[in-house]
Design an enzyme around this catalytic site. Structure first.
Site, PDB file in Angstrom:
ATOM      1  CE1 TYR A  60      33.191  28.118  39.203  1.00 62.92           C
ATOM      2  CE2 TYR A  60      32.819  28.770  36.945  1.00 62.92           C
ATOM      3  CZ  TYR A  60      33.576  28.824  38.073  1.00 62.92           C
ATOM      4  OH  TYR A  60      34.727  29.579  38.091  1.00 62.92           O
ATOM      5  NE  ARG A  61      37.142  27.185  35.084  1.00 62.81           N
ATOM      6  CZ  ARG A  61      37.798  28.328  35.061  1.00 62.81           C
ATOM      7  NH1 ARG A  61      37.429  29.330  35.841  1.00 62.81           N
ATOM      8  NH2 ARG A  61      38.818  28.501  34.250  1.00 62.81           N
ATOM      9  CE1 TYR A  85      38.008  25.164  38.855  1.00 61.49           C
ATOM     10  CE2 TYR A  85      39.149  27.127  38.134  1.00 61.49           C
ATOM     11  CZ  TYR A  85      38.150  26.530  38.875  1.00 61.49           C
ATOM     12  OH  TYR A  85      37.305  27.297  39.640  1.00 61.49           O
ATOM     13  CG  ASP A  93      39.932  36.688  40.988  1.00 56.71           C
ATOM     14  OD1 ASP A  93      39.481  37.651  41.599  1.00 56.71           O
ATOM     15  OD2 ASP A  93      39.297  35.632  40.812  1.00 56.71           O
ATOM     16  CG  HIS A 133      45.018  27.524  43.918  1.00 59.44           C
ATOM     17  ND1 HIS A 133      43.944  27.864  43.135  1.00 59.44           N
ATOM     18  CD2 HIS A 133      46.094  28.038  43.285  1.00 59.44           C
ATOM     19  CE1 HIS A 133      44.347  28.553  42.090  1.00 59.44           C
ATOM     20  NE2 HIS A 133      45.656  28.669  42.149  1.00 59.44           N
TER      21      HIS A 133
END
Ligand code: ADP
Length: 601
Positions: free
Chosen positions: A528-529, A147, A208, A447
């Site tokens: 959502y994000r 993110y 995670d 990622h």
């Protein structure tokens, strides 16, 4: 050991380093690190363009202002970012830039990093930023990988690394099942503290990977996998430094002498906490969190399903079980391609051609594994004493077996390092470091997630799966979908893994993400994000009633942060001084993050 000039010391551990790995995961972390560096070819960025001074302030004025801040905080607590950009890896991550950048290294980069040691020192930094009109960007620990990591949205912002010096667990209450933490407390650290105190009647919930800050993850609305997986819903009470420097405590924290700050989140009057999550309205310096009672027993289970088309029926089977809490946790339904990647091997071990790895190759790899061939794998956990579990598990078993070819996997057949055991630990609140492994799929693996929300319905799952597949095929990218099922909705999480040293791969990944966000919005699905580079686009999709929500957000921003200093652009919210100057990152804008100046008003 060293790699391309990047010194690689041993993995830092707790309690010596606030962001270290707990000793029980040290060996695993060392192996994870080897995996990351085995696939790395990207050299350290040695040729810095020079310090990234933020727009709106002259270089010499800025450097003088930094010297002033050094005097106020102590020279060792203000660092200019003029050194090579070292990407590191999960446990030794940078706080100056996005270690998994999808843009050029120098786009989303800090000019300096400051380390306040208290709420008062955070206020000092905020006052300084207002005086000189310098953009500041708070991070707790900066492990927001996928993110944007530790990177600021505005190039040259001064990053406030809260976690380095503000990393105390201020309270753990064994009677109320609550805790109060500072920004530098990771899930690993809280887990260690609970163990050390012998509080095995309380569980924490972990994402995670456990190295992130509890505050950072919660304010960005991250999730975990026990029944307490919705972190934002489970927090209780914030202390916040506002962009103009005042400090507030929310909920019961506003009542002097209260003893319910962590017990009752609302207090009296408007519930203000919401505006401090996924926003740029305040700097959270303390947060309360509820802890889960140890359920007195637990049991992980795993089912596999043979065909891609099983998805629709499977989701419709899951919905009533999840809503009625027979399926008790935010469980995952994963596609086999990601399970194959989760072994931590590069994709070249399976396939040397271009484009997505063919299904036949993925299925052959799965067939050659302890779990066996399948397309979807459901990882869940049942909680409580044996007799409670037996009843719930029997209902689940009968429901899942309606799908022809369903297999229940016997955990006793799975080796110790099988991914199942990582899910088992996480769903039992034991932080792990396994999830990182699929990043090794490409060299310099990085990622970014595409994470739309939908109802728990077969038709929606099928539509989103088809959408993701279409654009991954278009750009020749391997498709790793996983559905995380909440109580009334599910998130599809698609992680695009790309080689950050290859501009073409970065561009393809970004174009693929932009296509998916746009098409999902056309179909009524929203994220959502999201990552820093997609925030403007995603915010733009929430456009009902002529963008009424963004107009409201901007009104709040202008009222709370008149000088526009706090995290400009985060979540698509730009302060007045930046608006109308091309700061928004859109497809048309391309891969440049900066706009054209800021106004002097
Ligand atoms: P983590 O360490 O859990 O990965 P980060 O520190 O990277 O989380 O935080 C994620 C994002 O949330 C940051 O980029 C920042 O925008 C925001 N954030 C983190 N901590 C705070 C905080 N204490 N106050 C305000 N915003 C924060």
């Amino acid at each position: 050991m060293s790699f391309n000039g990047e010194a690689t010391s041993d993995v830092p551990t707790l309690p010596g380093t606030h962001s270290g790995i707990p000793p029980y995961l040290l060996d695993k972390a060392r192996r994870a690190k080897d995996g990351v560096f085995d696939t790395r070819t990207k050299p350290v960025n040695e040729r810095r363009r020079s310090v990234a001074v933020p727009q709106g302030i002259e270089r010499d004025v800025f450097l003088k202002a930094l010297a002033e801040l050094k005097e106020q905080l102590g020279g060792q607590h203000v660092e200019i970012n003029d050194k090579p950009l070292v990407d590191g890896w999960y446990m030794e991550h940078p706080n100056t830039h996005d270690m998994m950048t999808i843009l050029d290294d120098e786009e989303l980069v800090a000019s300096a990093v400051v380390y306040p040691g208290s709420t008062e020192e955070v206020q000092t930094v905020v006052a300084w930023a207002n005086k000189h009109r310098v953009p500041i960007f708070p991070i707790s620990m900066g492990r927001n990988l996928g993110y944007g990591g530790a990177a600021p949205r505005v190039r040259g912002s001064v990053t406030i690394d809260l976690g380095k010096r503000m990393n105390k667990i201020l309270d753990i209450n064994p009677d109320d099942f609550t805790c109060l933490v500072e920004p530098g407390v990771s899930f690993y650290a809280l887990y260690e503290a609970l163990k050390e105190k012998g509080y095995d009647h309380m569980w924490l919930d972990t994402p995670d990977l456990g190295g992130g800050s509890i505050i950072g993850n919660t304010v960005d609305r991250g999730v975990g996998y026990t029944p307490y997986g919705d972190h934002w819903a489970c927090h209780a009470g914030l202390e916040v430094v506002l962009p103009t420097g005042e400090v507030i405590r929310t909920g019961m924290g506003a009542l002097p002498g209260n003893n319910t700050w962590q017990a009752f989140p609302y207090g009296f009057g408007p519930y203000s906490d919401g505006i401090f999550s996924q926003s740029n309205y305040g700097i959270v310096t303390k947060m309360g969190m509820t802890l889960m009672p140890n359920p007195g027993g637990y049991e992980s289970f795993m089912y596999t399903f043979p065909n891609e088309e099983d998805l629709s029926l499977l989701i419709d089977i899951i919905r009533p079980l999840r809503i009625s809490n027979i399926l008790e946790n935010v469980a995952q339904l994963r596609h086999v391609a990601q399970s194959v990647a989760a072994r931590g091997l590069p994709r070249s071990k399976f396939y040397s051609g271009d484009g997505p790895v063919p299904d036949s190759v993925i299925h052959a790899a799965a067939a050659d594994s302890p779990v066996g061939d399948h397309t979807w794998a459901y990882y869940g956990m049942s909680y409580g004493p044996e007799q409670f579990r037996a009843y719930k598990l029997s209902l689940i078993d009968a429901a899942f077996r309606k799908i022809p070819g369903t297999k229940k996997i016997d955990p006793a057949t799975l080796p110790e390092d099988e991914y199942f055991w990582s899910r088992d630990r996480i769903a039992a609140g034991v932080p792990d470091i396994h999830e990182l492994r699929w990043v090794n799929w490409t060299p310099n693996g990085s990622h970014i997630a595409f994470s739309p929300v939908s109802p728990i319905r077969g038709v929606d799952a099928t539509a989103l799966f088809a959408l993701g597949k279409k654009y991954h095929d278009k750009y020749g990218i391997d498709f790793f979908p996983a559905f995380c099922v909440g109580l009334r909705e599910m998130h599809l999480i698609v992680e695009i893994v790309f080689d950050r040293a290859d501009p073409q791969r970065r561009r393809e990944a970004l174009d693929c993400l932009r296509d998916m966000v746009d098409e999902a919005a056309r179909l009524g699905y929203g994220e959502y994000r999201t990552h820093l580079v997609l925030m403007d686009q995603v915010a733009g999709t929430y456009s009902w009633n002529d963008g009424a929500i963004m107009k409201f957000n901007e009104k709040l921003k202008d009222a709370l942060d008149p000088n526009g200093i706090l995290a400009p652009g985060r979540c698509g919210i730009w302060p007045r001084r930046y608006r109308g100057r091309g700061w928004e990152m859109t497809r048309e804008k391309g891969i440049v993050a900066e706009g054209d100046g800021v106004s002097d008003e």
